[in-house]
Design a protein around this motif. Structure first.
Motif, PDB file in Angstrom:
ATOM      1  N   LEU A 343       1.063  -0.965   0.105  1.00 17.63           N
ATOM      2  CA  LEU A 343      -0.025  -0.023  -0.054  1.00 17.63           C
ATOM      3  C   LEU A 343       0.850   1.284   0.041  1.00 17.63           C
ATOM      4  O   LEU A 343       0.504   2.302  -0.724  1.00 17.63           O
ATOM      5  CB  LEU A 343      -0.844   0.074   1.218  1.00 17.63           C
ATOM      6  CG  LEU A 343      -1.964  -1.141   1.040  1.00 17.63           C
ATOM      7  CD1 LEU A 343      -2.593  -1.160   2.410  1.00 17.63           C
ATOM      8  CD2 LEU A 343      -3.298  -0.421   0.225  1.00 17.63           C
ATOM      9  N   LEU A 344       1.889   1.222   0.538  1.00 17.30           N
ATOM     10  CA  LEU A 344       2.853   2.258   0.636  1.00 17.30           C
ATOM     11  C   LEU A 344       3.465   2.420  -0.791  1.00 17.30           C
ATOM     12  O   LEU A 344       3.581   3.678  -1.135  1.00 17.30           O
ATOM     13  CB  LEU A 344       4.200   2.263   1.836  1.00 17.30           C
ATOM     14  CG  LEU A 344       3.739   2.547   3.219  1.00 17.30           C
ATOM     15  CD1 LEU A 344       5.112   2.374   3.821  1.00 17.30           C
ATOM     16  CD2 LEU A 344       3.234   4.001   3.374  1.00 17.30           C
ATOM     17  N   ALA A 345       3.750   1.619  -1.338  1.00 13.81           N
ATOM     18  CA  ALA A 345       4.206   1.657  -2.845  1.00 13.81           C
ATOM     19  C   ALA A 345       3.294   2.219  -3.525  1.00 13.81           C
ATOM     20  O   ALA A 345       3.711   2.886  -4.599  1.00 13.81           O
ATOM     21  CB  ALA A 345       4.717   0.122  -3.331  1.00 13.81           C
ATOM     22  N   ALA A 346       2.134   2.001  -3.534  1.00 15.39           N
ATOM     23  CA  ALA A 346       1.121   2.697  -4.503  1.00 15.39           C
ATOM     24  C   ALA A 346       1.072   3.955  -4.242  1.00 15.39           C
ATOM     25  O   ALA A 346       0.889   4.809  -5.193  1.00 15.39           O
ATOM     26  CB  ALA A 346      -0.363   2.069  -3.888  1.00 15.39           C
ATOM     27  N   ASN A 347       1.154   4.678  -3.055  1.00 13.32           N
ATOM     28  CA  ASN A 347       1.571   5.882  -2.614  1.00 13.32           C
ATOM     29  C   ASN A 347       0.239   6.913  -3.171  1.00 13.32           C
ATOM     30  O   ASN A 347       0.452   8.047  -3.934  1.00 13.32           O
ATOM     31  CB  ASN A 347       2.669   6.615  -3.185  1.00 13.32           C
ATOM     32  CG  ASN A 347       3.053   8.063  -2.683  1.00 13.32           C
ATOM     33  OD1 ASN A 347       2.828   8.335  -1.580  1.00 13.32           O
ATOM     34  ND2 ASN A 347       3.916   8.555  -3.329  1.00 13.32           N
ATOM     35  N   ALA A 408      19.440   3.246  10.771  1.00 13.98           N
ATOM     36  CA  ALA A 408      19.345   2.938   9.312  1.00 13.98           C
ATOM     37  C   ALA A 408      18.174   3.363   8.522  1.00 13.98           C
ATOM     38  O   ALA A 408      17.936   3.468   7.559  1.00 13.98           O
ATOM     39  CB  ALA A 408      20.001   1.762   9.082  1.00 13.98           C
ATOM     40  N   GLY A 409      16.881   2.896   9.396  1.00 14.43           N
ATOM     41  CA  GLY A 409      15.812   3.027   8.851  1.00 14.43           C
ATOM     42  C   GLY A 409      15.325   4.220   8.326  1.00 14.43           C
ATOM     43  O   GLY A 409      14.968   4.433   7.048  1.00 14.43           O
ATOM     44  N   PRO A 410      15.300   5.387   9.064  1.00 17.75           N
ATOM     45  CA  PRO A 410      14.910   6.634   8.501  1.00 17.75           C
ATOM     46  C   PRO A 410      15.845   7.063   7.208  1.00 17.75           C
ATOM     47  O   PRO A 410      15.321   7.884   6.412  1.00 17.75           O
ATOM     48  CB  PRO A 410      14.920   7.598   9.610  1.00 17.75           C
ATOM     49  CG  PRO A 410      15.773   7.020  10.693  1.00 17.75           C
ATOM     50  CD  PRO A 410      15.695   5.427  10.334  1.00 17.75           C
ATOM     51  N   VAL A 416      15.617   5.241  -0.429  1.00 22.65           N
ATOM     52  CA  VAL A 416      14.986   4.465  -1.246  1.00 22.65           C
ATOM     53  C   VAL A 416      13.335   4.563  -1.132  1.00 22.65           C
ATOM     54  O   VAL A 416      12.876   3.498  -1.649  1.00 22.65           O
ATOM     55  CB  VAL A 416      15.536   2.909  -1.017  1.00 22.65           C
ATOM     56  CG1 VAL A 416      17.027   2.852  -1.272  1.00 22.65           C
ATOM     57  CG2 VAL A 416      15.171   2.268   0.622  1.00 22.65           C
ATOM     58  N   GLY A 417      12.670   5.355  -0.193  1.00 27.37           N
ATOM     59  CA  GLY A 417      11.607   5.182   0.030  1.00 27.37           C
ATOM     60  C   GLY A 417      10.919   4.085   0.588  1.00 27.37           C
ATOM     61  O   GLY A 417      11.557   3.397   1.655  1.00 27.37           O
ATOM     62  N   TRP A 418       9.788   3.737   0.239  1.00 29.74           N
ATOM     63  CA  TRP A 418       8.794   2.440   0.826  1.00 29.74           C
ATOM     64  C   TRP A 418       9.660   1.178   0.922  1.00 29.74           C
ATOM     65  O   TRP A 418       9.342   0.296   1.722  1.00 29.74           O
ATOM     66  CB  TRP A 418       7.565   2.255   0.044  1.00 29.74           C
ATOM     67  CG  TRP A 418       7.529   1.976  -1.237  1.00 29.74           C
ATOM     68  CD1 TRP A 418       8.015   2.754  -2.396  1.00 29.74           C
ATOM     69  CD2 TRP A 418       8.008   0.681  -1.862  1.00 29.74           C
ATOM     70  NE1 TRP A 418       7.839   2.286  -3.476  1.00 29.74           N
ATOM     71  CE2 TRP A 418       7.952   0.859  -3.266  1.00 29.74           C
ATOM     72  CE3 TRP A 418       8.088  -0.701  -1.535  1.00 29.74           C
ATOM     73  CZ2 TRP A 418       8.235  -0.362  -4.177  1.00 29.74           C
ATOM     74  CZ3 TRP A 418       8.167  -1.757  -2.275  1.00 29.74           C
ATOM     75  CH2 TRP A 418       8.078  -1.459  -3.552  1.00 29.74           C
ATOM     76  N   LYS A 419      10.689   0.959   0.035  1.00 32.25           N
ATOM     77  CA  LYS A 419      11.482  -0.377  -0.310  1.00 32.25           C
ATOM     78  C   LYS A 419      12.068  -0.750   1.014  1.00 32.25           C
ATOM     79  O   LYS A 419      12.319  -1.789   1.317  1.00 32.25           O
ATOM     80  CB  LYS A 419      12.403  -0.091  -1.190  1.00 32.25           C
ATOM     81  CG  LYS A 419      11.829  -0.053  -2.665  1.00 32.25           C
ATOM     82  CD  LYS A 419      12.784   0.044  -3.863  1.00 32.25           C
ATOM     83  CE  LYS A 419      12.314   0.564  -4.971  1.00 32.25           C
ATOM     84  NZ  LYS A 419      11.697   1.662  -5.118  1.00 32.25           N
ATOM     85  N   ILE A 420      12.644   0.249   2.182  1.00 31.88           N
ATOM     86  CA  ILE A 420      13.001   0.028   3.174  1.00 31.88           C
ATOM     87  C   ILE A 420      12.165  -1.029   4.114  1.00 31.88           C
ATOM     88  O   ILE A 420      12.367  -1.908   5.077  1.00 31.88           O
ATOM     89  CB  ILE A 420      13.400   1.198   4.283  1.00 31.88           C
ATOM     90  CG1 ILE A 420      14.260   0.796   5.226  1.00 31.88           C
ATOM     91  CG2 ILE A 420      12.165   2.050   4.611  1.00 31.88           C
ATOM     92  CD1 ILE A 420      15.683   0.383   4.882  1.00 31.88           C
ATOM     93  N   TRP A 421      10.921  -0.992   4.104  1.00 34.57           N
ATOM     94  CA  TRP A 421      10.142  -1.797   4.710  1.00 34.57           C
ATOM     95  C   TRP A 421       9.978  -3.130   4.261  1.00 34.57           C
ATOM     96  O   TRP A 421       9.690  -4.127   5.047  1.00 34.57           O
ATOM     97  CB  TRP A 421       8.576  -1.120   4.798  1.00 34.57           C
ATOM     98  CG  TRP A 421       8.436   0.135   5.442  1.00 34.57           C
ATOM     99  CD1 TRP A 421       8.586   1.435   5.026  1.00 34.57           C
ATOM    100  CD2 TRP A 421       8.300   0.406   7.052  1.00 34.57           C
ATOM    101  NE1 TRP A 421       8.236   2.411   5.869  1.00 34.57           N
ATOM    102  CE2 TRP A 421       8.306   1.483   7.184  1.00 34.57           C
ATOM    103  CE3 TRP A 421       8.154  -0.517   7.989  1.00 34.57           C
ATOM    104  CZ2 TRP A 421       8.167   2.236   8.398  1.00 34.57           C
ATOM    105  CZ3 TRP A 421       7.973  -0.228   9.292  1.00 34.57           C
ATOM    106  CH2 TRP A 421       7.890   1.508   9.535  1.00 34.57           C
TER     107      TRP A 421
END
Length: 483
Positions: A343-347, A408-410, A416-421
């Protein structure tokens, strides 16, 4: 050293230590974006902000390493908890008075070292002073419930202070941590140390005296003391070597038990809880796109949900056992986290709102499963001679993994945006096969009979005390009464 033992005071003293842990984990998350904090810290960039927050975690790792050191068991469970709380008070004073990032980080480091000592030793102290076998797991697990309560309370206090002006917006919430540390010291001080620690240090008379205060029936106390002595004899001469953590040929499988605990806690804190904990308001406000007030309310609601779930999972952990809670948790968390990532990827506005709902679903599952259960498992399964080392190393894995994700998360999200999740989704999935293939069920066993779980030849037969005999001879309330 005091000779009196009041298990209820011990419970509440350690609980206040975990309230302090939760407070420190959450208090900055709700004030990072406030103008007062940004002004005092001269508008820190993402990397600096991450270091301010994550320095507490890295220092907590150091505190756990101190608690895990070979000489730390000479001090005892009680003293380490009070020393840790005292160090936290000093660090909090420095942090609350900070006017530069360096000073704030220095304060956070001291708070973290003290916190590491408290959280690495507290579960052991509680487990070793709980007389009823079926209450041990819930009472240890509830510690995480109090940590989550501390975080939720900190977020709600932060939210309330956003309606004030000036530096008090963030300095007073930070300073309030001192209250929990003072309560920890005040409640722990009047008590003796753990009876198992006294027997480990060859102080039999003191150990037996404390056991007789835990159990109404002196004959039961004497039998428990004999079981502890048998356990210590089984573990005589078993040293921990590096290669034992890969191929363990010892009778009690001490290295295997410590390794399993380290990996279990490490995986739990690579699932994303600290990234969510520490940046809850930022995630809702910046990443999902909610209004500041809405983001603060959602943060408070999410941390409150986490606290409630941790209590529920702890109280009912005896139903089904540790493994089933962890297996179901990993399976359902994976579903919610993968949906959150997609869902984050859809943005879009609609998918971002749905992502917030998935995050709440993930918290709902994590809170009764992977939040308290690892603490329960490591406090039960570690061998007595190496319990301080095993729990300390497992907790150090928690803080090291938490530091990695919070620091490293933030930065990763910025790059890389949502890909970190995806990183966190992978570890939610990994949790299931790890628990299924490597962990053994520890529910229903006394600490003195835990060696049998790894080697049936080590069964304590002569003079053994059944769980029902222990329960009948312990004065006190039920788990629900003790919360």
């Amino acid at each position: 050293m005091p000779s009196k033992m009041n298990p209820t005071l011990v419970l509440w003293g350690v609980r206040m230590g975990f309230m302090s842990y939760g407070w420190d984990a959450g208090v900055l998350g709700g004030v990072l974006q406030t103008p007062a904090f940004q002004s005092a810290m001269k508008i820190p960039d993402t990397t600096t902000t991450a270091m301010i927050v994550a320095s507490f975690l890295l220092a907590s790792w150091l505190g756990c390493c101190i608690a895990a050191s070979p000489w730390s068991d000479r001090v005892g469970r009680r003293v380490w908890i009070m020393v840790g709380a005292a160090i936290q008070i000093v660090g909090t004073i420095i942090a609350a008075c900070a006017y530069s990032t360096g000073q704030l980080i220095a304060g956070r480091v001291l708070i973290g070292v003290g916190n590491g000592l408290v959280v690495a030793t507290g579960p052991v102290y509680v487990a070793e002073t709980t007389g009823v076998v079926k209450q041990r797991g819930p009472l240890v697990g509830i510690l995480m419930g109090f940590a989550c309560t501390g975080t939720a309370l900190a977020y709600w206090i932060d939210f309330g202070f956003t309606y004030t002006k000036g530096q008090v917006v963030w300095r007073l919430p930070v300073a309030m941590q001192i209250f929990w540390s003072l309560l920890t010291i005040g409640l722990i001080f009047p008590n003796a140390d753990s009876p198992r620690w006294y027997l480990l240090r060859d102080r039999e008379d003191e150990g037996l005296l404390v056991l007789r205060q835990i159990y109404d029936d002196n004959s039961i106390a004497d039998k428990v003391a004999a079981e502890i002595q048998t356990e210590l004899k089984q573990e005589v001469g078993e040293t921990l070597m590096f290669f034992d953590f890969f191929i363990d040929r010892s009778e009690t499988k001490a290295a295997t038990r410590i390794r399993d605990g380290i990996v279990l806690v490490g995986v739990a804190y690579l699932m994303g809880i600290n990234m969510i904990f520490y940046y809850m308001t930022t995630i809702f406000q910046v990443y999902i796109g909610l209004a500041p007030t809405t983001a603060s309310v959602c943060s408070g609601a999410a941390t409150t949900l986490l606290a409630i779930g941790a209590f529920v999972g702890s109280i009912f952990c005896e139903k089904g056992g540790r493994r089933k809670w962890l297996l179901w948790g990993s399976a359902l968390q994976s579903v919610f986290m993968i949906a959150f990532v997609g869902l984050l990827a859809a943005n879009t506005k609609a998918t971002n709102s749905a992502a917030a709902a998935m995050l709440f679903g993930w918290i709902l599952v994590f809170s009764p499963t992977w939040a308290p259960q690892p603490y329960i498992y490591i406090s039960e399964t570690m061998p007595l001679r190496h319990r301080h080392t095993g729990v300390g190393l497992a907790m150090s894995a928690q803080w090291l993994m938490a530091f990695l994700t919070v620091y490293a998360g933030p930065i990763g999200f910025e790059k890389v945006g949502w890909k970190i999740w995806v990183w966190f989704a992978v570890f939610n999935v990994i949790g299931f096969p790890y628990v299924y293939f490597f962990l053994r069920e520890s529910r229903g066993r006394s600490l003195e009979h835990m060696n049998e779980l790894y080697n049936e030849k080590l069964a304590v037969v002569s003079g053994s005390v059944s769980p029902s005999e222990r329960e009948a001879s312990v004065k006190g309330e039920t788990v629900e009464d003790k919360i």
